[in-house]
Design a protein around this motif. Structure first.
Motif, PDB file in Angstrom:
ATOM      1  N   ALA A   1       0.859  -1.181   0.000  1.00 34.95           N
ATOM      2  CA  ALA A   1       0.000   0.000   0.000  1.00 34.95           C
ATOM      3  C   ALA A   1       0.891   1.224   0.000  1.00 34.95           C
ATOM      4  O   ALA A   1       1.647   1.450   0.935  1.00 34.95           O
ATOM      5  CB  ALA A   1      -0.901   0.003   1.238  1.00 34.95           C
TER       6      ALA A   1
ATOM      7  N   ALA B   1       1.900   5.261   0.088  1.00 39.63           N
ATOM      8  CA  ALA B   1       1.414   6.362   0.916  1.00 39.63           C
ATOM      9  C   ALA B   1       0.192   6.973   0.232  1.00 39.63           C
ATOM     10  O   ALA B   1       0.116   7.009  -0.999  1.00 39.63           O
ATOM     11  CB  ALA B   1       2.517   7.402   1.084  1.00 39.63           C
ATOM     12  N   ARG B   2      -0.747   7.456   1.017  1.00 40.74           N
ATOM     13  CA  ARG B   2      -1.969   8.088   0.503  1.00 40.74           C
ATOM     14  C   ARG B   2      -2.746   7.179  -0.451  1.00 40.74           C
ATOM     15  O   ARG B   2      -3.289   7.633  -1.451  1.00 40.74           O
ATOM     16  CB  ARG B   2      -1.639   9.411  -0.196  1.00 40.74           C
ATOM     17  N   SER B   3      -2.799   5.892  -0.168  1.00 40.52           N
ATOM     18  CA  SER B   3      -3.542   4.972  -1.018  1.00 40.52           C
ATOM     19  C   SER B   3      -4.889   4.665  -0.393  1.00 40.52           C
ATOM     20  O   SER B   3      -5.121   4.907   0.797  1.00 40.52           O
ATOM     21  CB  SER B   3      -2.743   3.682  -1.209  1.00 40.52           C
TER      22      SER B   3
ATOM     23  N   SER C   1      -5.981   1.838   0.283  1.00 40.48           N
ATOM     24  CA  SER C   1      -5.817   0.809   1.309  1.00 40.48           C
ATOM     25  C   SER C   1      -5.589   1.435   2.679  1.00 40.48           C
ATOM     26  O   SER C   1      -6.044   0.915   3.696  1.00 40.48           O
ATOM     27  CB  SER C   1      -4.636  -0.098   0.962  1.00 40.48           C
ATOM     28  N   LEU C   2      -4.893   2.566   2.711  1.00 41.06           N
ATOM     29  CA  LEU C   2      -4.649   3.223   3.996  1.00 41.06           C
ATOM     30  C   LEU C   2      -5.945   3.820   4.548  1.00 41.06           C
ATOM     31  O   LEU C   2      -6.140   3.882   5.761  1.00 41.06           O
ATOM     32  CB  LEU C   2      -3.582   4.305   3.858  1.00 41.06           C
TER      33      LEU C   2
ATOM     34  N   ARG D   1      -7.489   3.070   8.209  1.00 44.08           N
ATOM     35  CA  ARG D   1      -7.948   4.055   9.180  1.00 44.08           C
ATOM     36  C   ARG D   1      -9.382   3.729   9.619  1.00 44.08           C
ATOM     37  O   ARG D   1      -9.744   3.811  10.789  1.00 44.08           O
ATOM     38  CB  ARG D   1      -7.869   5.460   8.591  1.00 44.08           C
TER      39      ARG D   1
ATOM     40  N   GLU E   1       5.608   1.550   1.371  1.00 43.38           N
ATOM     41  CA  GLU E   1       5.611   2.712   2.270  1.00 43.38           C
ATOM     42  C   GLU E   1       4.431   2.700   3.248  1.00 43.38           C
ATOM     43  O   GLU E   1       4.602   2.882   4.455  1.00 43.38           O
ATOM     44  CB  GLU E   1       5.603   3.997   1.438  1.00 43.38           C
ATOM     45  N   GLY E   2       3.236   2.495   2.704  1.00 42.36           N
ATOM     46  CA  GLY E   2       2.058   2.524   3.579  1.00 42.36           C
ATOM     47  C   GLY E   2       2.108   1.442   4.640  1.00 42.36           C
ATOM     48  O   GLY E   2       1.821   1.695   5.816  1.00 42.36           O
ATOM     49  N   CYS E   3       2.477   0.234   4.240  1.00 41.09           N
ATOM     50  CA  CYS E   3       2.508  -0.885   5.194  1.00 41.09           C
ATOM     51  C   CYS E   3       3.571  -0.663   6.264  1.00 41.09           C
ATOM     52  O   CYS E   3       3.313  -0.867   7.452  1.00 41.09           O
ATOM     53  CB  CYS E   3       2.773  -2.196   4.458  1.00 41.09           C
TER      54      CYS E   3
ATOM     55  N   THR F   1       4.816   2.087   7.323  1.00 39.49           N
ATOM     56  CA  THR F   1       4.398   3.168   8.224  1.00 39.49           C
ATOM     57  C   THR F   1       3.358   2.659   9.216  1.00 39.49           C
ATOM     58  O   THR F   1       3.419   2.972  10.411  1.00 39.49           O
ATOM     59  CB  THR F   1       3.852   4.348   7.402  1.00 39.49           C
ATOM     60  N   LEU F   2       2.418   1.873   8.741  1.00 41.18           N
ATOM     61  CA  LEU F   2       1.405   1.317   9.655  1.00 41.18           C
ATOM     62  C   LEU F   2       2.053   0.474  10.741  1.00 41.18           C
ATOM     63  O   LEU F   2       1.665   0.535  11.910  1.00 41.18           O
ATOM     64  CB  LEU F   2       0.408   0.449   8.880  1.00 41.18           C
TER      65      LEU F   2
END
Lengths: 378, 378
Positions: free
Chosen positions: A235, A237-239, A241-242, A246, A268-270, A272-273
């Motif tokens: 995922a 960033a800013r996808s 999926s994020l 949330r 990136e998203g994963c 960061t999570l």
């Protein structure tokens, strides 16, 4: 595998089902307004009858009733497609979904509705997934299925499609952003045919509606809402999926993420999570472990299905000035309804009616988690 | 960049430095025994003189003194190579390393010893690293250097070499498993030449020694001991990098790991560490953040350099039966020295002497963290 009992069929008369649909499809009647109206008037038919009076009394003109004819047309399309109406508050409605702050008043269902009554995990991620990501999605979804879990996802290309495909034999639910029978994206047509055989499509959107970009975030709350937890695989960033992650957190669902090399933007998203506390997932075993021992912060037991049958229609008419006093205290930043009631020194029931009127006027809007704010367009 | 003051040179006479070397190189005199002997006798020369007496008194025969001639030979090799002796307890000794449970009695140093007095981070990982892993090592090591950190590593091929190379201009320390001047692996010869120009080589091994497999774990405790924290980039399960991570935890150092796709075996060690609580690292910024806000469990302030200069040589002769009574209570599982002293109802100082004798006899062995156990070979 232990199968849940077949849920009791919804035996409401066709008139009430039609009214339910019309009320839910009326402009400015969102999920929370819908539940307030049902709580106040007892049935959708009575709430529909009462709406014009509320409008007259409050001078609201932002709402527009869905006509019986429009409602009948959608009912006919559903019958033609073989879709079943799952109404909030009935035993057929997915019990976990009823537990979120803004459950859809009803869903159209195509397929095996029992799947929505089994434990489910969402597996979602990037549309432009890497081959490693797709392999991971197939591996985790297949193993979760073998472990007795239903795999929910959003029917997008990439990770979603891979997860649905690997979970077919054990049960998969596709939450659609458009009409429940509208196959989008078209490249998933073969997958759709297989899901129709043994899986389940669900959608809160009107029959036949083509999905637009703005429909996807609301659909994502259904993907997470159906599930005990959400596993993200690739995922950015800013996808989208994020957004689902949330929403899952807001719904008290476990958020889990498969890590990746930081130099790969899809990780990136994963990553960061995980830094923010999401469970790091390497396999289906890790998912099951995370669900069995959720972190305290996310722990939230799934309670009884949402009770939509209040003992009596409420008799809490709002004084005309309560709505105005409430409006004066509501700003663009979301606030809690309970806090507002305390500030106004009124009961929550009385405030509820005032807020209903303000919402029907389009002056305020409900936010997830029992929050309200001035309407962005107002 | 703020440079630390040049450490005061070690002005001990050559005889004491030679005795220090001989005592440290004597068989069965490990790091903790060495410190006990110095604490008891005040100088290495006096401890060396006392050792034969201890042996006679206790009947120990497991130890073998390093002869003055062997010691002189190593001193000559060091002079020829330009290596400097950094003795534990002197201002030149790397202050952070003095803080670990089993610091080397001395190190040979080749290069700029000031580097060992600046804040350092270890960047370590797989020898068979992927190109993505090597890029990550260069990126993080380069950015840590630019942020004023010295980068320590183990001079292995792969991640270690990439980290050293990217940190050259800002300072890098290579902790060697063999002799400080023995370039191993040979493919790192060009890197070694650059480190000699502006970096620092450190080793506790005898000059000229070729490294063997069993030397690497002990070397790894120096890599972590020199550093405020350890960043792992690509570490398979059961890899040497994981040994370093465990030592870093024992030393109270921050453990950090760069995640990877779980289907890549090189990500297994790092992902597992993150699940166990290691900070997930995406960049040098994440490293700096983790070091500035260490997790409570790992928090340990770096204290004053280890004090090896007790006011007076201690006069705590152990009664012969104390050693036997202690031995009866020591099993194969490691126990705390302090707990043993309580069980025996003796002072720690008296017990210490008894344990020293048992250790010199090869009957017990010291473990990191102030623990002792029956000797594996005994």
């Amino acid at each position: 595998m232990l199968k849940p009992p077949e849920p009791t069929a919804d035996d409401a008369p066709a008139t009430e089902r039609l009214a339910w649909l019309c009320l839910a499809r009326s402009r400015n009647v969102g999920s929370m307004t819908f539940r307030r109206l049902i709580a106040r008037y007892g049935t959708a038919a009575r709430a529909l009858d009462a709406l014009p009076g509320i409008v007259t009394r409050t001078g609201a003109n932002a709402y527009q009733l869905c006509s019986a004819r429009q409602g009948e047309e959608e009912m006919e399309r559903a019958v033609a497609a073989g879709a079943r109406m799952l109404r909030l508050g009935t035993p057929e409605y997915p019990p976990r979904l009823a537990d979120i702050p803004d459950p859809p008043p009803f869903l159209w269902a195509l397929g095996d509705i029992q799947l929505a009554h089994r434990p489910a995990v969402a597996v979602i991620g990037a549309r432009n997934a890497s081959s490693l990501g797709l392999r991971m999605a197939r591996l985790i979804a297949g193993d979760l299925g073998a472990a007795g879990m239903v795999v929910a996802s959003g029917f997008a290309r990439g990770i979603d499609a891979a997860a649905h495909g690997a979970a077919l034999s054990n049960g998969t639910i596709a939450a659609m952003a458009g009409g429940v029978e509208v196959i989008y994206p078209e490249e998933n047509a073969a997958l759709a045919a297989k899901i129709l055989e043994g899986g389940l499509f669900l959608s809160e959107a009107p029959m036949g509606m083509r999905p637009l970009a703005r429909h996807f975030p609301r659909r994502n709350r259904i993907v997470s809402g159906l599930s005990a937890g959400v596993v993200l695989i690739e995922a950015a960033a800013r996808s989208g999926s994020l957004i689902t992650a949330r929403m899952a957190l807001e719904q008290g669902r476990e958020v889990m993420a498969v890590p990746g090399a930081p130099l790969d933007p899809r990780a990136e998203g994963c990553n960061t999570l995980i830094r923010q506390g999401a469970a790091l997932i390497r396999s289906a075993d890790d998912v099951i472990e995370a669900l069995e021992a959720p972190r305290a912060l996310n722990l939230r037991e799934v309670t009884e299905p949402y009770d939509l049958n209040p003992p009596e229609p409420a008799n809490t008419e709002a004084s005309p000035d309560l709505a105005e006093r409430a409006l004066a205290l509501i700003g663009p930043a979301a606030i809690e309804v309970d806090a507002l009631a305390r500030d106004l020194a009124v009961s929550s029931a009385a405030l509820s009616t005032a807020l209903l009127e303000l919402e029907l006027e389009g002056l305020i809007e409900q936010r997830p988690g029992g929050l309200i704010a001035l309407s962005a367009g107002g």
